[in-house]
Design a protein around this motif. Structure first.
Motif, mmCIF file in Angstrom:
data_model
loop_
_atom_site.group_PDB
_atom_site.id
_atom_site.type_symbol
_atom_site.label_atom_id
_atom_site.label_comp_id
_atom_site.label_asym_id
_atom_site.label_seq_id
_atom_site.Cartn_x
_atom_site.Cartn_y
_atom_site.Cartn_z
ATOM 1 N N LYS A 152 0.833 -1.206 0.000
ATOM 2 C CA LYS A 152 0.000 0.000 0.000
ATOM 3 C C LYS A 152 0.864 1.251 0.000
ATOM 4 N N ARG A 153 1.955 1.238 0.805
ATOM 5 C CA ARG A 153 2.872 2.377 0.824
ATOM 6 C C ARG A 153 3.528 2.596 -0.536
ATOM 7 N N ALA A 154 3.690 1.504 -1.285
ATOM 8 C CA ALA A 154 4.294 1.597 -2.618
ATOM 9 C C ALA A 154 3.268 1.954 -3.684
ATOM 10 N N GLY A 155 1.997 2.150 -3.263
ATOM 11 C CA GLY A 155 0.954 2.532 -4.200
ATOM 12 C C GLY A 155 0.349 1.376 -4.959
ATOM 13 N N VAL A 156 0.528 0.137 -4.454
ATOM 14 C CA VAL A 156 -0.014 -1.051 -5.118
ATOM 15 C C VAL A 156 -1.323 -1.425 -4.429
ATOM 16 N N PRO A 157 -2.444 -1.566 -5.173
ATOM 17 C CA PRO A 157 -3.712 -1.956 -4.564
ATOM 18 C C PRO A 157 -3.612 -3.310 -3.869
ATOM 19 N N SER A 158 -4.433 -3.506 -2.838
ATOM 20 C CA SER A 158 -4.330 -4.733 -2.031
ATOM 21 C C SER A 158 -4.587 -5.990 -2.853
ATOM 22 N N ASN A 159 -5.560 -5.928 -3.769
ATOM 23 C CA ASN A 159 -5.844 -7.111 -4.590
ATOM 24 C C ASN A 159 -4.645 -7.498 -5.440
ATOM 25 N N LEU A 160 -4.029 -6.496 -6.068
ATOM 26 C CA LEU A 160 -2.853 -6.755 -6.899
ATOM 27 C C LEU A 160 -1.687 -7.235 -6.043
ATOM 28 N N ALA A 161 -1.559 -6.678 -4.829
ATOM 29 C CA ALA A 161 -0.492 -7.108 -3.925
ATOM 30 C C ALA A 161 -0.637 -8.582 -3.575
ATOM 31 N N ASN A 162 -1.866 -8.988 -3.253
ATOM 32 C CA ASN A 162 -2.095 -10.391 -2.911
ATOM 33 C C ASN A 162 -1.807 -11.313 -4.089
ATOM 34 N N VAL A 163 -2.160 -10.855 -5.288
ATOM 35 C CA VAL A 163 -1.878 -11.653 -6.484
ATOM 36 C C VAL A 163 -0.372 -11.794 -6.681
ATOM 37 N N CYS A 164 0.368 -10.702 -6.493
ATOM 38 C CA CYS A 164 1.820 -10.748 -6.663
ATOM 39 C C CYS A 164 2.468 -11.720 -5.677
ATOM 40 N N VAL A 165 2.051 -11.649 -4.420
ATOM 41 C CA VAL A 165 2.589 -12.560 -3.409
ATOM 42 C C VAL A 165 2.218 -14.000 -3.727
ATOM 43 N N GLY A 166 0.963 -14.221 -4.140
ATOM 44 C CA GLY A 166 0.522 -15.573 -4.480
ATOM 45 C C GLY A 166 1.269 -16.155 -5.663
ATOM 46 N N LEU A 167 1.483 -15.329 -6.682
ATOM 47 C CA LEU A 167 2.210 -15.815 -7.861
ATOM 48 C C LEU A 167 3.674 -16.073 -7.539
ATOM 49 N N SER A 168 4.261 -15.243 -6.694
ATOM 50 C CA SER A 168 5.644 -15.478 -6.274
ATOM 51 C C SER A 168 5.758 -16.806 -5.523
ATOM 52 N N ASN A 169 4.787 -17.064 -4.655
ATOM 53 C CA ASN A 169 4.752 -18.320 -3.910
ATOM 54 C C ASN A 169 4.588 -19.514 -4.849
ATOM 55 N N LEU A 170 3.673 -19.387 -5.801
ATOM 56 C CA LEU A 170 3.417 -20.476 -6.744
ATOM 57 C C LEU A 170 4.623 -20.719 -7.651
ATOM 58 N N THR A 171 5.249 -19.642 -8.127
ATOM 59 C CA THR A 171 6.419 -19.789 -9.002
ATOM 60 C C THR A 171 7.557 -20.507 -8.282
ATOM 61 N N GLY A 172 7.815 -20.099 -7.032
ATOM 62 C CA GLY A 172 8.854 -20.771 -6.256
ATOM 63 C C GLY A 172 8.544 -22.243 -6.028
ATOM 64 N N SER A 173 7.274 -22.550 -5.800
ATOM 65 C CA SER A 173 6.875 -23.947 -5.569
ATOM 66 C C SER A 173 7.077 -24.799 -6.818
ATOM 67 N N ILE A 174 6.778 -24.229 -7.980
ATOM 68 C CA ILE A 174 6.963 -24.964 -9.233
ATOM 69 C C ILE A 174 8.448 -25.207 -9.497
ATOM 70 N N VAL A 175 9.274 -24.180 -9.247
ATOM 71 C CA VAL A 175 10.724 -24.359 -9.407
ATOM 72 C C VAL A 175 11.231 -25.431 -8.449
ATOM 73 N N ALA A 176 10.733 -25.425 -7.211
ATOM 74 C CA ALA A 176 11.129 -26.458 -6.240
ATOM 75 C C ALA A 176 10.748 -27.845 -6.728
ATOM 76 N N MET A 177 9.575 -27.966 -7.330
ATOM 77 C CA MET A 177 9.137 -29.255 -7.868
ATOM 78 C C MET A 177 10.113 -29.769 -8.928
ATOM 79 N N LEU A 178 10.588 -28.856 -9.778
ATOM 80 C CA LEU A 178 11.498 -29.249 -10.849
ATOM 81 C C LEU A 178 12.889 -29.612 -10.335
ATOM 82 N N LEU A 179 13.279 -29.032 -9.193
ATOM 83 C CA LEU A 179 14.638 -29.225 -8.692
ATOM 84 C C LEU A 179 14.744 -30.235 -7.553
#
Length: 483
Positions: free
Chosen positions: A311-338
């Motif tokens: 919010k301090r960075a000017g990012v709406p809460s919905n978009l912030a949650n999506v960014c965090v969720g996608l970061s979590n999902l991306t890391g999990s997929i990379v972990a699956m591959l490795l």
């Protein structure tokens, strides 16, 4: 009465000798390489049904984030921060109780029935939450859902470990974390219309009944854990389930692998005190400390505080949650591959060290006077890096590693004890985070989290064994020999 099968069951002694030499086929919890891909393909559908429990775990963690405001207004506790906190946190109480009982339930009725028992309170709890006109009904529903949340993922860790071929056991274990991420993301997207559409929050709870029902019914079609059946002396049934999970040529070898550890004591009940002294103490302590350090890294606190940072960075809460969720999902997929390439230990080390760097970035952003455009960017980057590196190892690995390092006799109950540590530390971190943030400041608190991440990396380096590509029986024999 069921009779155990000894190594003499095999007409060709070379089958047993081949196993002793480490030349077994690619079996559930076995070592070696398989000539075809049939084993992992046959077990894949069973694993996919099992991780629905983790999807539900993630969904119910995230479902109140977007719906709490309208829910509190409809149920008459709008502005009551204590009631709102109870709606969110009572799941933790139920999850702790469900997790505490998970080992005894899984050992008592089997892995499949334990999954179905975890789905039942989730269905009833979601129904109560969706239909209640009062706060007390919501609290009861959330408590029941929490019971299922505590039971299901603990059993999923056991089941996936016990039915997966060794060369893909890490990959399949990563499905648990990926399913959790997908559940959180789905809860986020389904909850978006709740602020504009009256009563939408009730639909969000109704929707969760569908995957819970699929889990309960789907388990009727899935194989029971051969490890559990064999431990109960039900060898004929264990062989039949192995035939569903493996190509037929490997079934006798799989039974032989189980027979290597058959000392006749697996059927005895395990006393809780056995986990805290003697030969089992070290591995149970390693598992408990690993889960404790996972939570002391500050992962849930970062999730909690991320919306304010965005919010301090000017990012709406919905978009912030999506960014965090996608970061979590991306890391999990990379972990699956490795996971089955680099191994569990390497991913844990890299994950905790990366998390320490990320917490350092956030501490620096809070401590130093930076240009207006740089401070929020550094904080946001630190959060996304932290979540990504967490998902690479510290998130998925402990739930996979623990069932691997525990012997078959104590596996279910030891996993339950270690996951209870997770829930207790999780509760206290969440309880104390805001107060510590107020008293110590963000730079000190994030530095403390970074210290725990470094401490976790040192602990992993000194105490965690690599289990990549090894059979559960091979891991058990090596750990008992070292104890």
């Amino acid at each position: 009465m069921h009779k155990r099968i000894s190594p003499r069951y095999f007409s060709n002694s070379s089958e047993w000798d081949g196993l002793s030499a480490g030349n077994s086929a690619h079996l559930p919890g076995s070592m070696g390489q398989e000539s075809t891909s049939s084993s992992w393909r046959k077990s894949l559908s069973h694993v996919c049904v099992a991780v629905i429990s983790s999807f539900l775990f993630g969904y119910h963690l995230g479902v109140v984030n977007e719906t709490l405001e309208t829910m509190s207004s409809d149920l008459g506790f709008d502005g009551d921060t204590l009631a709102e906190g109870l709606v969110v946190s009572i799941c933790l109480v139920g999850a702790f109780l469900g997790c505490m009982l998970s080992g005894w339930i899984a050992d008592g009725v089997g892995r499949r029935r334990a999954f179905q028992l975890s789905a039942l309170p989730m269905i009833i709890g979601a129904f109560l939450s969706a239909t209640t006109p009062r706060l007390d009904g919501m609290l009861l529903g959330r408590f029941l859902v929490g019971m299922g949340m505590g039971l299901g993922p603990a059993v999923a860790s056991l089941y996936v470990t016990e039915v997966s071929p060794s060369s893909v056991r890490g990959t399949y274990g990563s499905f648990i974390q990926i399913a959790t991420c997908l559940g959180i993301i789905m809860a986020l997207f389904i909850g978006i219309p709740s602020k504009e559409t009256p009563g939408w929050w009730r639909l969000c709870f109704w929707v969760s009944i569908i995957p819970a029902t699929i889990l309960a019914l789907g388990m009727e079609l899935c194989a029971e854990s051969p490890q559990w059946l064999y431990k109960k002396g039900r060898c004929n049934e264990a062989e039949a389930e192995l035939e569903r999970l493996l190509s037929g040529a490997h079934v006798k070898l799989a039974i032989a692998e189980l027979s290597r550890l058959d000392k006749g004591d697996d059927a005895e009940s395990v006393r809780l005190s056995e986990l805290f002294y003697g030969r089992h103490f070290k591995v149970v302590m390693i598992g408990s400390i690993l889960f404790g350090l996972q939570q002391l890294s500050g992962i849930n606190a970062v999730f909690y505080f991320s919306s304010a940072v965005f919010k301090r960075a000017g990012v709406p809460s919905n978009l912030a949650n999506v960014c965090v969720g996608l970061s979590n999902l991306t890391g999990s997929i990379v972990a699956m591959l490795l996971m089955d390439k680099l191994g569990r230990k390497m991913l844990l080390l890299g994950s905790f060290l990366g998390m320490a760097v990320a917490q350092g970035l956030q501490a620096s952003a809070a401590a130093f006077s930076l240009p207006d455009y740089m401070e929020p960017s550094l904080s946001v980057g630190g959060i996304l890096l932290f979540v990504f590196t967490f998902a690479l190892g510290a998130g998925p690995v402990p739930g996979l590693l623990l069932p691997e390092i525990f012997s078959s006799r104590i596996r279910a109950k030891a996993v339950a004890v270690c996951m209870c540590v997770h829930w207790v530390v999780n509760f206290f971190v969440g309880l104390l985070f805001l107060r510590l943030l107020e008293q110590l400041g963000a730079e000190v608190l994030y530095s403390i989290f970074a210290f725990f991440c470094i401490l976790a990396a040192v602990f992993v380096k000194r105490n965690v064994v690599e289990t990549k590509g090894k059979s559960l029986q091979e891991i058990e024999v090596s750990l008992l020999a070292a104890s």
